[in-house]
Write a protein that holds these residues in place. Structure first.
Motif, PDB file in Angstrom:
ATOM      1  N   ILE A  29      -5.902 -12.603  15.294  1.00 41.94           N
ATOM      2  CA  ILE A  29      -6.943 -12.455  16.305  1.00 41.94           C
ATOM      3  C   ILE A  29      -6.720 -11.180  17.109  1.00 41.94           C
ATOM      4  CG2 ILE A  29      -8.000 -13.507  18.349  1.00 41.94           C
ATOM      5  CD1 ILE A  29      -7.339 -16.225  17.230  1.00 41.94           C
ATOM      6  N   GLY A  30      -5.469 -10.780  17.259  1.00 41.85           N
ATOM      7  CA  GLY A  30      -5.160  -9.571  18.000  1.00 41.85           C
ATOM      8  C   GLY A  30      -5.847  -8.342  17.439  1.00 41.85           C
ATOM      9  N   ASN A  31      -6.010  -8.279  16.143  1.00 40.92           N
ATOM     10  CA  ASN A  31      -6.684  -7.161  15.503  1.00 40.92           C
ATOM     11  C   ASN A  31      -8.128  -7.038  15.996  1.00 40.92           C
ATOM     12  OD1 ASN A  31      -6.940  -5.086  13.279  1.00 40.92           O
ATOM     13  ND2 ASN A  31      -8.469  -6.562  12.584  1.00 40.92           N
ATOM     14  N   TYR A  32      -8.814  -8.179  16.109  1.00 38.83           N
ATOM     15  CA  TYR A  32     -10.201  -8.183  16.581  1.00 38.83           C
ATOM     16  C   TYR A  32     -10.269  -7.874  18.074  1.00 38.83           C
ATOM     17  CZ  TYR A  32     -11.709 -10.293  12.164  1.00 38.83           C
ATOM     18  OH  TYR A  32     -11.981 -10.523  10.837  1.00 38.83           O
ATOM     19  N   ILE A 164     -11.406 -23.751  15.327  1.00 37.02           N
ATOM     20  CA  ILE A 164     -10.778 -23.038  14.210  1.00 37.02           C
ATOM     21  C   ILE A 164     -11.461 -21.685  14.049  1.00 37.02           C
ATOM     22  CG2 ILE A 164     -10.226 -23.075  11.750  1.00 37.02           C
ATOM     23  CD1 ILE A 164      -8.844 -25.268  13.275  1.00 37.02           C
ATOM     24  N   VAL A 165     -10.664 -20.614  14.040  1.00 33.97           N
ATOM     25  CA  VAL A 165     -11.199 -19.254  13.979  1.00 33.97           C
ATOM     26  C   VAL A 165     -11.277 -18.796  12.524  1.00 33.97           C
ATOM     27  CG1 VAL A 165     -10.874 -16.870  14.723  1.00 33.97           C
ATOM     28  CG2 VAL A 165     -10.233 -18.754  16.252  1.00 33.97           C
ATOM     29  N   PHE A 166     -12.439 -18.240  12.153  1.00 34.70           N
ATOM     30  CA  PHE A 166     -12.581 -17.721  10.790  1.00 34.70           C
ATOM     31  C   PHE A 166     -12.869 -16.225  10.811  1.00 34.70           C
ATOM     32  CE2 PHE A 166     -17.088 -18.593  11.736  1.00 34.70           C
ATOM     33  CZ  PHE A 166     -17.723 -17.489  11.171  1.00 34.70           C
ATOM     34  N   GLY A 167     -12.532 -15.577   9.704  1.00 30.25           N
ATOM     35  CA  GLY A 167     -12.790 -14.158   9.544  1.00 30.25           C
ATOM     36  C   GLY A 167     -12.592 -13.785   8.084  1.00 30.25           C
ATOM     37  N   LYS A 168     -12.885 -12.563   7.754  1.00 27.92           N
ATOM     38  CA  LYS A 168     -12.854 -12.124   6.362  1.00 27.92           C
ATOM     39  C   LYS A 168     -11.503 -12.363   5.694  1.00 27.92           C
ATOM     40  CE  LYS A 168     -13.655  -8.087   3.417  1.00 27.92           C
ATOM     41  NZ  LYS A 168     -14.034  -6.648   3.389  1.00 27.92           N
ATOM     42  N   ASP A 169     -10.418 -12.070   6.390  1.00 27.39           N
ATOM     43  CA  ASP A 169      -9.083 -12.166   5.797  1.00 27.39           C
ATOM     44  C   ASP A 169      -8.251 -13.256   6.444  1.00 27.39           C
ATOM     45  OD1 ASP A 169      -9.442  -9.942   4.013  1.00 27.39           O
ATOM     46  OD2 ASP A 169      -9.323  -8.644   5.772  1.00 27.39           O
TER      47      ASP A 169
END
Length: 329
Positions: A29-32, A164-169
């Motif tokens: 999440i830090g990346n976002y 729940i957090v979702f993202g591409k990777d």
């Protein structure tokens, strides 16, 4: 350029040229969060056990806009050093192993106490839906303790509770994506458990908006869920559909699921099963994305594109599989 990006670029943010320390900023999440804050002109200090994991962010920052600090969040001096000169703080630290009540309960309180004494203007603490001091899951107890300690030390802190957090990777969709790609028959644990999956970029936006206006958002709890509630069975079925694959899913009874989670080396721990069983949805008792002026994006907006890598023939895979099914019928 998106409308959101255009707004950020044409309107000066209160975070512009301010220093934000992001504890746990080298994680997923830090990346976002880093990207959202950098877009607003903030200067970032990524504080982490392994800050080198965030070095990939360097091309996104201007000269002097991004710095890294190796930090032990269980050590007061280390936390104080990471806070030196900071105007704002974000805590993203989360874990499923180790001393969870220390990492997610005691350490956030230390961050908040030292941040308050050093004159930090805004503090955002990322928790999770369902913190429970009486839970059998150490994760839920740790999150509950963390919220209590943060608000005791920094009453104007903002608490974010994402589903729940979702993202591409991410490690959620891609774990199921890989399993569905390889196995014709799959067990589904907690098949009826409802999740309100939330896009990582929307969480990052929520954090940035809260930091920009602590007077409005400080001292409040925000439960952050996506626009739809999906059961674990529905999520698996959607992933298979996005891959263009026909799969058989078997709903596992709770007793079997609990036994599976108790075994060593399985992809689901006992804590994770305890948290999954009741689901993860917005309760309606706290503020949400609406009060932040954000419209969360649904899983369906991204899933087809992200599952391309798991199709047999890449981007042509789903149409080919559907054609075979029609011919067989």
């Amino acid at each position: 350029m998106s409308a959101r990006d255009h707004t950020i670029m044409t309107k000066t943010s209160p975070l512009s040229d301010k220093l934000v320390t992001v504890f746990g900023g080298s994680g997923y999440i830090g990346n976002y969060v880093a990207q959202s804050l950098l877009e607003r002109g903030a200067r970032l200090r990524i504080a982490s056990r392994s800050p080198e994991k965030a070095h990939a962010l360097q091309p996104l920052a201007n000269l002097g806009q991004l710095q890294f600090a190796r930090c032990d969040i269980t050590n007061d001096d280390s936390v104080a050093a990471a806070l030196q000169g900071a105007d704002y703080v974000v805590n993203l630290v989360g874990a499923f192993s180790g001393d969870l009540e220390e990492l997610m309960g005691e350490a956030p309180g230390t961050m908040a106490r030292l941040a308050k004494s050093s004159g930090v203007k805004g503090f955002v603490h990322v928790s999770a839906i369902g913190p429970d001091a009486g839970s059998s899951a150490a994760y839920a107890r740790g999150k509950a303790k963390g919220e209590t300690n943060v608000l005791a030390a920094f009453p104007n802190a903002t608490i974010m509770r994402p589903s729940i957090v979702f993202g591409k990777d991410d490690n959620f969709l891609n774990m199921f994506g890989q399993m569905i790609e390889m196995m014709p028959v799959l067990p589904v644990f907690g098949p009826d458990a409802k999740l309100q999956l939330v896009f990582a970029d929307d969480i990052a936006e929520a954090i940035a908006v809260a930091l920009e206006d602590p007077a409005t958002h400080g001292g409040h709890i925000y439960e952050l869920g996506g626009p739809e509630q999906l059961s674990m069975m529905e999520i698996n079925e959607r992933i298979a559909e996005a891959q263009g694959r026909s799969r058989r899913f078997i709903a596992m009874p709770d007793g079997v699921s609990s036994l599976f989670a108790s075994l060593p080396g399985t992809p689901m721990s006992k804590d994770q099963w305890t948290l999954l069983k009741p689901g993860s949805t917005v309760s309606g008792e706290h503020r949400t994305f609406a009060e932040l002026g954000i419209e969360p994006r649904p899983l369906g907006l991204f899933l087809d594109k992200w599952m391309t890598r798991y199709r047999k023939f890449g981007r042509f895979g789903r149409s080919n599989e559907r054609a075979k099914e029609r011919a067989a019928d």
